[in-house]
Motif scaffolding. Structure first.
Motif, PDB file in Angstrom:
ATOM      1  N   MET A 289      33.377  44.283 -16.417  1.00 19.18           N
ATOM      2  CA  MET A 289      33.732  42.893 -16.117  1.00 19.18           C
ATOM      3  C   MET A 289      32.474  42.133 -15.697  1.00 19.18           C
ATOM      4  SD  MET A 289      36.669  41.424 -13.553  1.00 19.18           S
ATOM      5  CE  MET A 289      36.039  42.273 -12.102  1.00 19.18           C
ATOM      6  N   ASP A 290      32.309  40.931 -16.255  1.00 24.66           N
ATOM      7  CA  ASP A 290      31.140  40.116 -15.921  1.00 24.66           C
ATOM      8  C   ASP A 290      31.136  39.801 -14.426  1.00 24.66           C
ATOM      9  OD1 ASP A 290      29.333  37.873 -15.580  1.00 24.66           O
ATOM     10  OD2 ASP A 290      29.379  37.649 -17.762  1.00 24.66           O
ATOM     11  N   LYS A 291      30.017  40.078 -13.772  1.00 24.13           N
ATOM     12  CA  LYS A 291      29.923  39.880 -12.330  1.00 24.13           C
ATOM     13  C   LYS A 291      30.034  38.410 -11.927  1.00 24.13           C
ATOM     14  CE  LYS A 291      24.873  39.728 -12.426  1.00 24.13           C
ATOM     15  NZ  LYS A 291      23.609  40.351 -11.934  1.00 24.13           N
ATOM     16  N   ASN A 292      29.877  37.501 -12.907  1.00 26.66           N
ATOM     17  CA  ASN A 292      29.928  36.072 -12.606  1.00 26.66           C
ATOM     18  C   ASN A 292      31.338  35.487 -12.646  1.00 26.66           C
ATOM     19  OD1 ASN A 292      27.081  35.296 -12.237  1.00 26.66           O
ATOM     20  ND2 ASN A 292      26.860  35.987 -14.355  1.00 26.66           N
ATOM     21  N   ILE A 293      32.322  36.263 -13.111  1.00 30.36           N
ATOM     22  CA  ILE A 293      33.687  35.734 -13.238  1.00 30.36           C
ATOM     23  C   ILE A 293      34.181  35.167 -11.910  1.00 30.36           C
ATOM     24  CG2 ILE A 293      36.103  36.412 -13.540  1.00 30.36           C
ATOM     25  CD1 ILE A 293      35.315  38.073 -15.901  1.00 30.36           C
ATOM     26  N   ARG A 294      33.920  35.887 -10.844  1.00 33.51           N
ATOM     27  CA  ARG A 294      34.369  35.447  -9.518  1.00 33.51           C
ATOM     28  C   ARG A 294      33.760  34.084  -9.162  1.00 33.51           C
ATOM     29  NH1 ARG A 294      33.021  39.583  -7.464  1.00 33.51           N
ATOM     30  NH2 ARG A 294      34.972  40.709  -7.136  1.00 33.51           N
ATOM     31  N   ARG A 295      32.472  33.948  -9.397  1.00 31.04           N
ATOM     32  CA  ARG A 295      31.772  32.698  -9.058  1.00 31.04           C
ATOM     33  C   ARG A 295      32.250  31.547  -9.936  1.00 31.04           C
ATOM     34  NH1 ARG A 295      27.244  30.323 -11.188  1.00 31.04           N
ATOM     35  NH2 ARG A 295      26.755  32.173 -12.431  1.00 31.04           N
ATOM     36  N   TRP A 296      32.404  31.797 -11.232  1.00 32.48           N
ATOM     37  CA  TRP A 296      32.835  30.736 -12.140  1.00 32.48           C
ATOM     38  C   TRP A 296      34.239  30.250 -11.794  1.00 32.48           C
ATOM     39  CZ3 TRP A 296      30.883  34.273 -16.593  1.00 32.48           C
ATOM     40  CH2 TRP A 296      29.515  34.060 -16.794  1.00 32.48           C
ATOM     41  N   LEU A 297      35.131  31.189 -11.500  1.00 37.38           N
ATOM     42  CA  LEU A 297      36.501  30.790 -11.166  1.00 37.38           C
ATOM     43  C   LEU A 297      36.517  30.001  -9.859  1.00 37.38           C
ATOM     44  CD1 LEU A 297      39.473  30.796 -11.881  1.00 37.38           C
ATOM     45  CD2 LEU A 297      39.702  33.008 -10.733  1.00 37.38           C
ATOM     46  N   LYS A 298      35.706  30.393  -8.904  1.00 38.58           N
ATOM     47  CA  LYS A 298      35.640  29.675  -7.632  1.00 38.58           C
ATOM     48  C   LYS A 298      35.204  28.224  -7.857  1.00 38.58           C
ATOM     49  CE  LYS A 298      33.822  30.122  -2.908  1.00 38.58           C
ATOM     50  NZ  LYS A 298      33.143  28.831  -2.745  1.00 38.58           N
ATOM     51  N   ILE A 299      34.224  28.014  -8.727  1.00 37.41           N
ATOM     52  CA  ILE A 299      33.775  26.658  -9.045  1.00 37.41           C
ATOM     53  C   ILE A 299      34.928  25.833  -9.620  1.00 37.41           C
ATOM     54  CG2 ILE A 299      32.313  25.305 -10.612  1.00 37.41           C
ATOM     55  CD1 ILE A 299      30.207  27.551 -10.317  1.00 37.41           C
ATOM     56  N   LEU A 300      35.670  26.415 -10.540  1.00 34.12           N
ATOM     57  CA  LEU A 300      36.783  25.706 -11.163  1.00 34.12           C
ATOM     58  C   LEU A 300      37.890  25.408 -10.154  1.00 34.12           C
ATOM     59  CD1 LEU A 300      36.939  27.717 -14.511  1.00 34.12           C
ATOM     60  CD2 LEU A 300      36.407  25.276 -14.307  1.00 34.12           C
ATOM     61  N   LEU A 301      38.175  26.354  -9.277  1.00 40.45           N
ATOM     62  CA  LEU A 301      39.254  26.172  -8.305  1.00 40.45           C
ATOM     63  C   LEU A 301      38.919  25.110  -7.267  1.00 40.45           C
ATOM     64  CD1 LEU A 301      40.325  29.877  -7.647  1.00 40.45           C
ATOM     65  CD2 LEU A 301      41.574  28.160  -8.959  1.00 40.45           C
ATOM     66  N   GLU A 302      37.659  24.922  -6.985  1.00 31.92           N
ATOM     67  CA  GLU A 302      37.266  23.969  -5.954  1.00 31.92           C
ATOM     68  C   GLU A 302      37.106  22.545  -6.486  1.00 31.92           C
ATOM     69  OE1 GLU A 302      34.925  26.908  -2.823  1.00 31.92           O
ATOM     70  OE2 GLU A 302      33.758  25.863  -4.378  1.00 31.92           O
ATOM     71  N   THR A 303      37.371  22.352  -7.773  1.00 37.30           N
ATOM     72  CA  THR A 303      37.276  21.023  -8.369  1.00 37.30           C
ATOM     73  C   THR A 303      38.654  20.368  -8.392  1.00 37.30           C
ATOM     74  OG1 THR A 303      35.485  21.827  -9.790  1.00 37.30           O
ATOM     75  CG2 THR A 303      36.495  19.728 -10.383  1.00 37.30           C
ATOM     76  N   ASP A 304      38.746  19.133  -7.935  1.00 38.69           N
ATOM     77  CA  ASP A 304      40.017  18.395  -7.915  1.00 38.69           C
ATOM     78  C   ASP A 304      40.180  17.642  -9.229  1.00 38.69           C
ATOM     79  OD1 ASP A 304      40.584  19.133  -5.214  1.00 38.69           O
ATOM     80  OD2 ASP A 304      39.156  17.611  -4.541  1.00 38.69           O
ATOM     81  N   ILE A 305      41.228  18.000  -9.990  1.00 39.71           N
ATOM     82  CA  ILE A 305      41.443  17.382 -11.300  1.00 39.71           C
ATOM     83  C   ILE A 305      42.918  16.998 -11.440  1.00 39.71           C
ATOM     84  CG2 ILE A 305      41.040  17.547 -13.787  1.00 39.71           C
ATOM     85  CD1 ILE A 305      39.180  19.911 -13.228  1.00 39.71           C
ATOM     86  N   PRO A 306      43.328  15.866 -10.869  1.00 40.30           N
ATOM     87  CA  PRO A 306      44.708  15.409 -11.044  1.00 40.30           C
ATOM     88  C   PRO A 306      44.978  15.026 -12.506  1.00 40.30           C
ATOM     89  CG  PRO A 306      43.545  14.166  -9.316  1.00 40.30           C
ATOM     90  CD  PRO A 306      42.516  14.932 -10.075  1.00 40.30           C
ATOM     91  N   PHE A 307      46.245  14.759 -12.786  1.00 40.54           N
ATOM     92  CA  PHE A 307      46.637  14.244 -14.095  1.00 40.54           C
ATOM     93  C   PHE A 307      45.800  13.007 -14.436  1.00 40.54           C
ATOM     94  CE2 PHE A 307      49.813  11.287 -16.217  1.00 40.54           C
ATOM     95  CZ  PHE A 307      49.571  11.764 -17.497  1.00 40.54           C
ATOM     96  N   GLN A 308      45.277  12.969 -15.644  1.00 44.12           N
ATOM     97  CA  GLN A 308      44.443  11.900 -16.199  1.00 44.12           C
ATOM     98  C   GLN A 308      42.996  11.919 -15.689  1.00 44.12           C
ATOM     99  OE1 GLN A 308      46.966   8.436 -15.321  1.00 44.12           O
ATOM    100  NE2 GLN A 308      47.433   8.283 -17.513  1.00 44.12           N
ATOM    101  N   PHE A 309      42.620  12.987 -14.981  1.00 42.82           N
ATOM    102  CA  PHE A 309      41.257  13.081 -14.460  1.00 42.82           C
ATOM    103  C   PHE A 309      40.430  14.160 -15.162  1.00 42.82           C
ATOM    104  CE2 PHE A 309      42.761  10.226 -11.396  1.00 42.82           C
ATOM    105  CZ  PHE A 309      41.717   9.794 -10.580  1.00 42.82           C
ATOM    106  N   VAL A 310      40.961  14.764 -16.215  1.00 43.94           N
ATOM    107  CA  VAL A 310      40.196  15.793 -16.942  1.00 43.94           C
ATOM    108  C   VAL A 310      38.867  15.232 -17.437  1.00 43.94           C
ATOM    109  CG1 VAL A 310      40.145  17.091 -19.112  1.00 43.94           C
ATOM    110  CG2 VAL A 310      42.097  17.317 -17.564  1.00 43.94           C
ATOM    111  N   SER A 311      38.912  14.034 -17.994  1.00 39.79           N
ATOM    112  CA  SER A 311      37.688  13.426 -18.534  1.00 39.79           C
ATOM    113  C   SER A 311      36.817  12.797 -17.459  1.00 39.79           C
ATOM    114  CB  SER A 311      38.049  12.370 -19.588  1.00 39.79           C
ATOM    115  OG  SER A 311      38.825  11.329 -19.017  1.00 39.79           O
ATOM    116  N   ILE A 312      37.341  12.721 -16.218  1.00 44.01           N
ATOM    117  CA  ILE A 312      36.593  12.064 -15.135  1.00 44.01           C
ATOM    118  C   ILE A 312      35.952  13.095 -14.212  1.00 44.01           C
ATOM    119  CG2 ILE A 312      36.740  10.456 -13.197  1.00 44.01           C
ATOM    120  CD1 ILE A 312      39.199   9.203 -14.557  1.00 44.01           C
TER     121      ILE A 312
END
Length: 338
Positions: free
Chosen positions: A1-24
């Motif tokens: 398993m790539d050792k970076n998976i944990r770090r990458w997922l943490k980055i994604l989880l800490e980003t706030d992306i409400p509906f209609q904010f994917v492009s923002i």
């Protein structure tokens, strides 16, 4: 398993992306991940993030990037009443919220509040200066314990990471694959489950197939007798027990009888799963396809666990992500090398 998976997922989880904010708010994070992974630069099409050549690809991997969110509809003393932009279950306990607003054409976190249910209607208690149209998302810190990671948007940031890592593998092997990271999946299911994804269907060439990557959560897993957090990739024949999209018979037979057994022989953890899988972007193939081509698809899923159904916080075993990447790569290579 790539050792970076944990770090990458943490980055994604800490980003706030409400509906209609994917492009923002979603786009900058995905752009940085693409740079790190050596993937093509992302573009925005109809509110979705697309990576790769969507018009010529033979296979499109898709996963939604938006998360459960609310919109402020009426301001009141001590906070504001919110419209739930997802299937809202009246909360039995209070939940912390992050509030995102547009001020002077700039997006920012403007404060925090507490979600309180009042007779089935969500109310946010806060002392900040709200505006009608501000958005709110659940606020749960990311916690990590060995291979287990918990957070507010496992649904479906885990799927996003699976798409990105699978795309890297497949492009490195010279295959014609693209991914779509979509907006509008997390919306009120009495209307559209899939608001933005169907706009991409007209870009796909005849013969292109779609792999939907999303999660199956505690209640759905329990319907199949699963009592522990899965670590394997899960393969299902349909969404919503057939009320949603149904994998075509020949494709399903190929997955069930050939791909799963062959992958298992190569030590990829994967299993056929009869669990309940909620409708998502696949709903776009059922209700409002915007193409004359008969685009077909199939599902590859991970399992996640929480005490509030699919609502946060959810916990996932990183081994599940790794096995989904391996199986997605395996299936795509077999399919496109036929």
């Amino acid at each position: 398993m790539d050792k970076n998976i944990r770090r990458w997922l943490k980055i994604l989880l800490e980003t706030d992306i409400p509906f209609q904010f994917v492009s923002i708010t979603g786009f900058p994070v995905i752009k940085n991940l693409c740079l790190e992974l050596g993937l093509p630069a992302p573009t925005i099409i109809a509110g979705n993030i697309v990576i790769g050549e969507i018009k010529t690809c033979d296979l499109l991997l898709t996963s939604h990037l938006d998360e459960l969110s609310f919109g402020f509809k009426h301001l009141d003393v001590g906070g504001g009443w919110m419209a739930p932009y997802h299937l809202y279950t009246p909360a039995k306990s209070k939940s912390e919220l992050t509030i995102i607003g547009i001020r002077n054409k700039k997006t920012s976190v403007i404060g925090r509040g507490i979600l309180v249910d009042k007779d089935g209607s969500p109310f946010c208690e806060t002392n900040i200066n709200l505006e009608v149209g501000d958005r709110a998302v659940y606020d749960y810190p990311v916690t990590i314990s060995n291979n287990l990671i918990s957070g507010k948007a496992i649904d479906n940031r885990a799927g996003i990471l699976i798409c990105l890592l699978s795309l890297k593998n497949l492009l490195d092997n010279g295959l014609s694959v693209a991914i779509a990271l979509t907006d509008g999946e997390e919306h009120i299911p009495t209307g559209y489950f899939s608001r933005y994804f169907p706009h991409l269907l007209s870009y796909l060439k005849k013969g292109c197939e779609i792999c939907f990557i999303d999660g199956i959560y505690k209640e759905g897993l329990a319907s199949a007798g699963v009592k522990e957090l899965p670590t394997s990739a899960l393969v299902i024949p349909h969404s919503s027990y057939g009320k949603g999209y149904i994998v075509p018979p020949l494709t399903w037979g190929w997955l069930r009888d050939e791909m799963v057994p062959q992958a298992q022989k190569e030590d990829i953890k994967v299993q056929i799963c009869p669990a309940y899988y909620s409708r998502g972007d696949d709903w776009g193939l059922v209700t409002n396809p915007s193409t004359q081509n008969n685009i077909e698809g199939f599902f590859i899923s991970y399992g996640a666990w929480g005490d509030r159904g699919y609502e946060p916080p959810l916990t996932i075993d990183l081994e599940s992500i790794d096995n989904c990447v391996k199986f997605t790569t395996f299936v795509a290579e077999k399919k496109l090398h036929k």
